[in-house]
Design a protein around this motif. Structure first.
Motif, mmCIF file in Angstrom:
data_model
loop_
_atom_site.group_PDB
_atom_site.id
_atom_site.type_symbol
_atom_site.label_atom_id
_atom_site.label_comp_id
_atom_site.label_asym_id
_atom_site.label_seq_id
_atom_site.Cartn_x
_atom_site.Cartn_y
_atom_site.Cartn_z
ATOM 1 N N MET A 1 0.841 -1.197 0.000
ATOM 2 C CA MET A 1 0.000 0.000 0.000
ATOM 3 C C MET A 1 0.876 1.247 0.000
ATOM 4 O O MET A 1 1.796 1.364 0.782
ATOM 5 C CB MET A 1 -0.913 0.019 1.222
ATOM 6 C CG MET A 1 -1.832 1.233 1.287
ATOM 7 S SD MET A 1 -2.875 1.211 2.775
ATOM 8 C CE MET A 1 -1.619 1.478 4.041
ATOM 9 N N ARG A 2 0.596 2.166 -0.897
ATOM 10 C CA ARG A 2 1.390 3.377 -1.023
ATOM 11 C C ARG A 2 1.132 4.323 0.150
ATOM 12 O O ARG A 2 0.007 4.467 0.642
ATOM 13 C CB ARG A 2 1.030 4.072 -2.344
ATOM 14 C CG ARG A 2 1.848 5.308 -2.634
ATOM 15 C CD ARG A 2 1.500 5.893 -3.987
ATOM 16 N NE ARG A 2 1.993 5.061 -5.065
ATOM 17 C CZ ARG A 2 1.820 5.357 -6.363
ATOM 18 N NH1 ARG A 2 1.166 6.437 -6.701
ATOM 19 N NH2 ARG A 2 2.282 4.559 -7.297
ATOM 20 N N LEU A 5 -1.663 7.110 0.324
ATOM 21 C CA LEU A 5 -3.067 6.801 0.585
ATOM 22 C C LEU A 5 -3.563 7.540 1.822
ATOM 23 O O LEU A 5 -4.700 8.020 1.854
ATOM 24 C CB LEU A 5 -3.271 5.283 0.758
ATOM 25 C CG LEU A 5 -4.673 4.839 1.198
ATOM 26 C CD1 LEU A 5 -5.724 5.307 0.204
ATOM 27 C CD2 LEU A 5 -4.726 3.326 1.368
ATOM 28 N N GLN A 66 -10.481 2.318 0.699
ATOM 29 C CA GLN A 66 -9.263 1.619 0.305
ATOM 30 C C GLN A 66 -9.571 0.414 -0.584
ATOM 31 O O GLN A 66 -8.933 0.213 -1.622
ATOM 32 C CB GLN A 66 -8.495 1.157 1.545
ATOM 33 C CG GLN A 66 -7.180 0.451 1.209
ATOM 34 C CD GLN A 66 -6.408 0.052 2.448
ATOM 35 O OE1 GLN A 66 -6.666 0.559 3.534
ATOM 36 N NE2 GLN A 66 -5.451 -0.851 2.293
ATOM 37 N N ARG A 67 -10.555 -0.382 -0.194
ATOM 38 C CA ARG A 67 -10.868 -1.612 -0.924
ATOM 39 C C ARG A 67 -11.578 -1.363 -2.248
ATOM 40 O O ARG A 67 -11.281 -2.010 -3.256
ATOM 41 C CB ARG A 67 -11.729 -2.526 -0.056
ATOM 42 C CG ARG A 67 -11.005 -3.120 1.142
ATOM 43 C CD ARG A 67 -11.947 -4.009 1.934
ATOM 44 N NE ARG A 67 -11.282 -4.625 3.087
ATOM 45 C CZ ARG A 67 -11.903 -5.374 3.998
ATOM 46 N NH1 ARG A 67 -13.199 -5.607 3.886
ATOM 47 N NH2 ARG A 67 -11.228 -5.881 5.012
ATOM 48 N N SER A 68 -12.535 -0.440 -2.224
ATOM 49 C CA SER A 68 -13.417 -0.295 -3.384
ATOM 50 C C SER A 68 -13.088 0.882 -4.298
ATOM 51 O O SER A 68 -13.640 0.961 -5.397
ATOM 52 C CB SER A 68 -14.867 -0.155 -2.895
ATOM 53 O OG SER A 68 -15.262 -1.281 -2.131
ATOM 54 N N TRP A 70 -9.653 3.180 -3.923
ATOM 55 C CA TRP A 70 -8.226 3.442 -4.112
ATOM 56 C C TRP A 70 -7.581 2.409 -5.030
ATOM 57 O O TRP A 70 -6.921 2.749 -6.016
ATOM 58 C CB TRP A 70 -7.515 3.475 -2.762
ATOM 59 C CG TRP A 70 -6.022 3.655 -2.854
ATOM 60 C CD1 TRP A 70 -5.075 2.681 -2.744
ATOM 61 C CD2 TRP A 70 -5.313 4.874 -3.086
ATOM 62 N NE1 TRP A 70 -3.813 3.216 -2.890
ATOM 63 C CE2 TRP A 70 -3.935 4.568 -3.102
ATOM 64 C CE3 TRP A 70 -5.704 6.201 -3.285
ATOM 65 C CZ2 TRP A 70 -2.956 5.528 -3.313
ATOM 66 C CZ3 TRP A 70 -4.732 7.165 -3.496
ATOM 67 C CH2 TRP A 70 -3.375 6.828 -3.504
ATOM 68 N N THR A 71 -7.766 1.153 -4.728
ATOM 69 C CA THR A 71 -7.144 0.084 -5.515
ATOM 70 C C THR A 71 -7.713 0.033 -6.925
ATOM 71 O O THR A 71 -6.966 -0.058 -7.911
ATOM 72 C CB THR A 71 -7.345 -1.277 -4.822
ATOM 73 O OG1 THR A 71 -6.757 -1.224 -3.522
ATOM 74 C CG2 THR A 71 -6.681 -2.386 -5.625
ATOM 75 N N GLN A 72 -9.032 0.110 -7.055
ATOM 76 C CA GLN A 72 -9.675 -0.021 -8.364
ATOM 77 C C GLN A 72 -9.377 1.162 -9.285
ATOM 78 O O GLN A 72 -9.452 1.028 -10.510
ATOM 79 C CB GLN A 72 -11.186 -0.170 -8.187
ATOM 80 C CG GLN A 72 -11.595 -1.480 -7.510
ATOM 81 C CD GLN A 72 -13.103 -1.641 -7.429
ATOM 82 O OE1 GLN A 72 -13.824 -1.234 -8.332
ATOM 83 N NE2 GLN A 72 -13.571 -2.229 -6.349
ATOM 84 N N ASP A 76 -2.329 2.552 -6.286
ATOM 85 C CA ASP A 76 -0.985 2.078 -5.956
ATOM 86 C C ASP A 76 -0.061 2.016 -7.173
ATOM 87 O O ASP A 76 1.102 1.636 -7.048
ATOM 88 C CB ASP A 76 -1.066 0.680 -5.327
ATOM 89 C CG ASP A 76 -1.617 0.722 -3.904
ATOM 90 O OD1 ASP A 76 -1.375 1.733 -3.214
ATOM 91 O OD2 ASP A 76 -2.288 -0.239 -3.492
ATOM 92 N N ASP A 83 -2.694 9.767 -8.968
ATOM 93 C CA ASP A 83 -3.334 8.728 -8.156
ATOM 94 C C ASP A 83 -4.452 9.325 -7.302
ATOM 95 O O ASP A 83 -5.547 8.765 -7.192
ATOM 96 C CB ASP A 83 -2.307 7.995 -7.275
ATOM 97 C CG ASP A 83 -1.504 8.917 -6.359
ATOM 98 O OD1 ASP A 83 -1.675 10.155 -6.430
ATOM 99 O OD2 ASP A 83 -0.688 8.398 -5.573
#
Length: 248
Positions: A1-2, A5, A66-68, A70-72, A76, A83
């Protein structure tokens, strides 16, 4: 994880604020930018009540972001600044839409997925990508049917996100309070033109015009003094109406 975030989440919470349930907003009851539908999906239930949305904690909202989002949205993988922009855009309009808009700017297939081709095109982009991406996001927002209702707030948000993204690329410390801008335009954020359309504004305005007429047509120190006094008094009343509409 960056590590960025954490900063992105701080900025996000600065933008989104607390609980809202604007009847003009198709998202319905929302807190920290998390709509009731998003919260229900995260919890694996068919629906949640406005009270459950209102009780949402920042800790749970952080997990959802984070789950729904940031990643999508490629959080990262994409360069710092971009970003955060895709993350913020994704919260507002969905991660896939955020990535597709970025892909249109950099000239690759808009499939909504941050892959090798997208990353290479971002890295090789010639020009001001932050500015171009902000302009594309604003263009998309203007195409939405709710632009007339929320456009003013959305535009402010995009401008603030662009500023914050530039600061992130420079490693600056950002003041989220100063740059705070909600995703939903404030329903009481009424322009002076809209305020003057209200019946209560025309009473003092009419009196103001009458007094002005007396001022310019009269001849005598007493009449002039009375007219000036009326103008000042009515002007103060009109300013008071405008101020109250801003605080309602």
């Amino acid at each position: 994880m960056r590590e960025t975030l954490t900063t992105a989440l701080d900025l996000m919470f600065g933008h989104e604020g607390g609980y809202v349930n604007n009847p003009k907003d198709p998202g319905g009851s929302t807190k920290y930018g998390i709509t009731h539908k998003t919260l229900a999906a995260h919890r694996g239930v068919s629906g949640v009540s406005p009270a459950e949305v209102k009780a949402l904690t920042k800790q749970e909202a952080t997990v959802i972001y984070q789950r729904s989002y940031w990643t999508q949205s490629g959080g990262d993988l994409l360069p710092v600044g971009i970003d955060f922009m895709t993350f913020d855009y994704g919260v507002n309009s969905g991660p896939a839409q955020a990535v597709k808009s970025l892909q249109r700017v950099i000239g690759v297939v808009a499939d909504g997925i941050v892959g090798g081709q997208t990353l290479a095109a971002v890295k090789g982009y010639k020009g001001d990508l932050i500015g171009a991406y902000a302009a594309e996001r604003l263009r998309f927002m203007k195409s939405l049917k709710t632009w007339s209702t929320f456009g003013r707030g959305w535009q402010k948000r995009v401008m603030n996100v662009e500023t914050q993204a530039r600061q992130l690329t420079q490693g600056s410390v950002l003041d989220t309070d100063v740059l705070e801008a909600s995703a939903k335009a404030n329903p009481i954020d009424t322009s002076i033109t809209q305020t003057l359309k209200k019946p209560e504004a025309w009473g003092p305005l009419g009196a103001l015009l009458t007094a002005a007429a007396s001022l310019f047509s009269g001849s005598g120190p007493v009449q002039w003094a009375l007219a000036v006094g009326i103008i000042v008094g009515i002007a103060v009343g009109l300013v008071s109406i405008l101020r109250k509409r801003g605080e309602a």
